[in-house]
Design a protein around this motif. Structure first.
Motif, PDB file in Angstrom:
ATOM      1  N   LEU A   1       0.826  -1.211   0.000  1.00  0.00           N
ATOM      2  CA  LEU A   1       0.000   0.000   0.000  1.00  0.00           C
ATOM      3  C   LEU A   1       0.860   1.261   0.000  1.00  0.00           C
ATOM      4  CD1 LEU A   1      -2.812  -1.027   2.518  1.00  0.00           C
ATOM      5  CD2 LEU A   1      -2.940  -0.946   0.020  1.00  0.00           C
ATOM      6  N   ASN A   2       1.961   1.245   0.736  1.00  0.00           N
ATOM      7  CA  ASN A   2       2.855   2.406   0.774  1.00  0.00           C
ATOM      8  C   ASN A   2       3.415   2.723  -0.608  1.00  0.00           C
ATOM      9  OD1 ASN A   2       2.481   2.575   3.538  1.00  0.00           O
ATOM     10  ND2 ASN A   2       4.405   1.593   4.039  1.00  0.00           N
ATOM     11  N   LEU A   3       3.915   1.703  -1.309  1.00  0.00           N
ATOM     12  CA  LEU A   3       4.486   1.909  -2.639  1.00  0.00           C
ATOM     13  C   LEU A   3       3.428   2.358  -3.639  1.00  0.00           C
ATOM     14  CD1 LEU A   3       6.855  -1.179  -2.814  1.00  0.00           C
ATOM     15  CD2 LEU A   3       7.545   1.224  -2.752  1.00  0.00           C
ATOM     16  N   THR A   4       2.257   1.740  -3.584  1.00  0.00           N
ATOM     17  CA  THR A   4       1.183   2.073  -4.510  1.00  0.00           C
ATOM     18  C   THR A   4       0.714   3.511  -4.309  1.00  0.00           C
ATOM     19  OG1 THR A   4       0.494  -0.236  -4.528  1.00  0.00           O
ATOM     20  CG2 THR A   4      -1.104   1.365  -5.321  1.00  0.00           C
TER      21      THR A   4
ATOM     22  N   GLY B   1       4.562  -4.366 -16.140  1.00  0.00           N
ATOM     23  CA  GLY B   1       4.255  -3.476 -17.258  1.00  0.00           C
ATOM     24  C   GLY B   1       3.279  -4.100 -18.235  1.00  0.00           C
ATOM     25  N   ALA B   2       3.461  -5.384 -18.512  1.00  0.00           N
ATOM     26  CA  ALA B   2       2.561  -6.081 -19.439  1.00  0.00           C
ATOM     27  C   ALA B   2       1.136  -6.148 -18.884  1.00  0.00           C
ATOM     28  CB  ALA B   2       3.079  -7.490 -19.722  1.00  0.00           C
ATOM     29  N   ILE B   3       1.022  -6.502 -17.621  1.00  0.00           N
ATOM     30  CA  ILE B   3      -0.314  -6.600 -17.021  1.00  0.00           C
ATOM     31  C   ILE B   3      -0.957  -5.224 -16.932  1.00  0.00           C
ATOM     32  CG2 ILE B   3      -1.600  -7.225 -14.940  1.00  0.00           C
ATOM     33  CD1 ILE B   3       0.529  -9.417 -14.466  1.00  0.00           C
ATOM     34  N   THR B   4      -0.187  -4.215 -16.552  1.00  0.00           N
ATOM     35  CA  THR B   4      -0.734  -2.863 -16.465  1.00  0.00           C
ATOM     36  C   THR B   4      -1.193  -2.375 -17.834  1.00  0.00           C
ATOM     37  OG1 THR B   4       0.696  -2.336 -14.595  1.00  0.00           O
ATOM     38  CG2 THR B   4      -0.249  -0.480 -15.774  1.00  0.00           C
ATOM     39  N   GLY B   5      -0.364  -2.595 -18.865  1.00  0.00           N
ATOM     40  CA  GLY B   5      -0.746  -2.199 -20.220  1.00  0.00           C
ATOM     41  C   GLY B   5      -2.034  -2.867 -20.666  1.00  0.00           C
ATOM     42  N   ALA B   6      -2.153  -4.155 -20.371  1.00  0.00           N
ATOM     43  CA  ALA B   6      -3.355  -4.895 -20.755  1.00  0.00           C
ATOM     44  C   ALA B   6      -4.579  -4.400 -19.983  1.00  0.00           C
ATOM     45  CB  ALA B   6      -3.153  -6.386 -20.524  1.00  0.00           C
ATOM     46  N   LEU B   7      -4.422  -4.150 -18.671  1.00  0.00           N
ATOM     47  CA  LEU B   7      -5.550  -3.675 -17.861  1.00  0.00           C
ATOM     48  C   LEU B   7      -6.042  -2.301 -18.302  1.00  0.00           C
ATOM     49  CD1 LEU B   7      -4.485  -4.742 -14.245  1.00  0.00           C
ATOM     50  CD2 LEU B   7      -6.406  -5.626 -15.575  1.00  0.00           C
ATOM     51  N   VAL B   8      -5.101  -1.384 -18.541  1.00  0.00           N
ATOM     52  CA  VAL B   8      -5.480  -0.034 -18.972  1.00  0.00           C
ATOM     53  C   VAL B   8      -6.173  -0.097 -20.326  1.00  0.00           C
ATOM     54  CG1 VAL B   8      -4.573   2.219 -19.683  1.00  0.00           C
ATOM     55  CG2 VAL B   8      -3.730   1.139 -17.596  1.00  0.00           C
TER      56      VAL B   8
ATOM     57  N   ASN C   1      10.264  -8.630 -13.019  1.00  0.00           N
ATOM     58  CA  ASN C   1       9.099  -8.106 -12.302  1.00  0.00           C
ATOM     59  C   ASN C   1       8.537  -6.885 -13.026  1.00  0.00           C
ATOM     60  OD1 ASN C   1       9.732 -10.049 -10.410  1.00  0.00           O
ATOM     61  ND2 ASN C   1      10.748  -8.618  -9.042  1.00  0.00           N
ATOM     62  N   ALA C   2       9.441  -6.006 -13.488  1.00  0.00           N
ATOM     63  CA  ALA C   2       9.019  -4.819 -14.226  1.00  0.00           C
ATOM     64  C   ALA C   2       8.341  -5.216 -15.532  1.00  0.00           C
ATOM     65  CB  ALA C   2      10.208  -3.904 -14.496  1.00  0.00           C
ATOM     66  N   THR C   3       8.892  -6.199 -16.213  1.00  0.00           N
ATOM     67  CA  THR C   3       8.330  -6.651 -17.486  1.00  0.00           C
ATOM     68  C   THR C   3       6.920  -7.195 -17.298  1.00  0.00           C
ATOM     69  OG1 THR C   3      10.541  -7.198 -18.277  1.00  0.00           O
ATOM     70  CG2 THR C   3       8.688  -8.193 -19.455  1.00  0.00           C
TER      71      THR C   3
ATOM     72  N   TYR D   1       0.762  -0.165 -11.729  1.00  0.00           N
ATOM     73  CA  TYR D   1       2.043  -0.722 -12.170  1.00  0.00           C
ATOM     74  C   TYR D   1       2.956  -1.035 -10.985  1.00  0.00           C
ATOM     75  CZ  TYR D   1       6.850  -0.937 -13.624  1.00  0.00           C
ATOM     76  OH  TYR D   1       8.160  -1.323 -13.761  1.00  0.00           O
ATOM     77  N   VAL D   2       3.134  -0.080 -10.097  1.00  0.00           N
ATOM     78  CA  VAL D   2       4.040  -0.279  -8.961  1.00  0.00           C
ATOM     79  C   VAL D   2       3.523  -1.403  -8.062  1.00  0.00           C
ATOM     80  CG1 VAL D   2       4.915   0.798  -6.847  1.00  0.00           C
ATOM     81  CG2 VAL D   2       5.016   2.028  -8.999  1.00  0.00           C
ATOM     82  N   GLY D   3       2.225  -1.442  -7.850  1.00  0.00           N
ATOM     83  CA  GLY D   3       1.648  -2.511  -7.043  1.00  0.00           C
ATOM     84  C   GLY D   3       1.849  -3.881  -7.675  1.00  0.00           C
ATOM     85  N   LEU D   4       1.661  -3.947  -8.996  1.00  0.00           N
ATOM     86  CA  LEU D   4       1.868  -5.222  -9.687  1.00  0.00           C
ATOM     87  C   LEU D   4       3.335  -5.638  -9.679  1.00  0.00           C
ATOM     88  CD1 LEU D   4      -0.549  -4.817 -12.714  1.00  0.00           C
ATOM     89  CD2 LEU D   4      -0.616  -6.618 -10.990  1.00  0.00           C
ATOM     90  N   GLU D   5       4.224  -4.687  -9.912  1.00  0.00           N
ATOM     91  CA  GLU D   5       5.652  -5.018  -9.893  1.00  0.00           C
ATOM     92  C   GLU D   5       6.058  -5.544  -8.516  1.00  0.00           C
ATOM     93  OE1 GLU D   5      10.019  -3.102 -10.924  1.00  0.00           O
ATOM     94  OE2 GLU D   5       8.346  -1.764 -10.512  1.00  0.00           O
ATOM     95  N   TYR D   6       5.589  -4.891  -7.470  1.00  0.00           N
ATOM     96  CA  TYR D   6       5.900  -5.335  -6.112  1.00  0.00           C
ATOM     97  C   TYR D   6       5.309  -6.730  -5.853  1.00  0.00           C
ATOM     98  CZ  TYR D   6       5.946  -5.570  -1.025  1.00  0.00           C
ATOM     99  OH  TYR D   6       6.137  -5.980   0.267  1.00  0.00           O
ATOM    100  N   GLY D   7       4.052  -6.916  -6.236  1.00  0.00           N
ATOM    101  CA  GLY D   7       3.385  -8.197  -6.025  1.00  0.00           C
ATOM    102  C   GLY D   7       4.047  -9.337  -6.767  1.00  0.00           C
TER     103      GLY D   7
END
Length: 146
Positions: free
Chosen positions: A26-29, A107-114, A102-104, A84-90
């Motif tokens: 939650l802090n990072l997000t 980023g892929a999941i965030t791009g798809a969700l958006v 993790n970034a890859t 993105y930050v939450g997904l990378e951390y998770g």
């Protein structure tokens, strides 16, 4: 022949707001949401200020439009950054590693969700997922180099 040397450094102001939510995820997000949302809102304000200066006058309607645009852009880009930050951390927590993968994946999941949230078709969602992965991976490698 005489040689002159100019030396200096450039530093940017750093503003850190610490809001402890009691959980690193939650802090990072929230941190990403606030930082990137502020950048997006500032960009919208600067853009509208430029248009007002070009026009030569400002009305209360222009001011209201600018505030709405700042809020909309700040919320949109802040949300994207937070996701993105939450997904990378998770992903890092699930994989048990902290690396560029993790970034890859984030980023892929965030791009798809958006893209999916924007009601894009399947082909566009796949392209946006690839773009998100490429941008996140490139940013990770650039961050590693500096």
């Amino acid at each position: 022949m005489s040689w002159n040397r100019v030396s200096g450094s450039l530093s940017t102001p750093t503003v850190d707001v610490a809001i402890d939510m009691g959980n690193p995820f939650l802090n990072l997000t929230l941190d990403a949401f606030l930082k990137i949302g502020t950048v997006a809102a500032t960009r919208a304000a600067a853009e509208d200020t430029f248009h007002v200066i070009q026009k030569g006058s400002i009305s209360s309607k222009d001011f209201e439009k600018t505030l709405k645009k700042m809020c909309k852009e700040g919320a949109y880009w802040g949300t994207v950054a937070g996701v993105y930050v939450g997904l990378e951390y998770g992903v890092g927590r699930i994989r048990g590693r902290k690396d560029w993968k993790n970034a890859t994946i984030g980023g892929a999941i965030t791009g798809a969700l958006v893209s999916a949230a924007s009601n894009n078709k399947t082909e566009s969602i796949a392209i946006d997922a690839i773009t998100g992965a490429a941008v996140a991976t490139a940013a990770e490698f650039i961050n590693y180099l500096t």
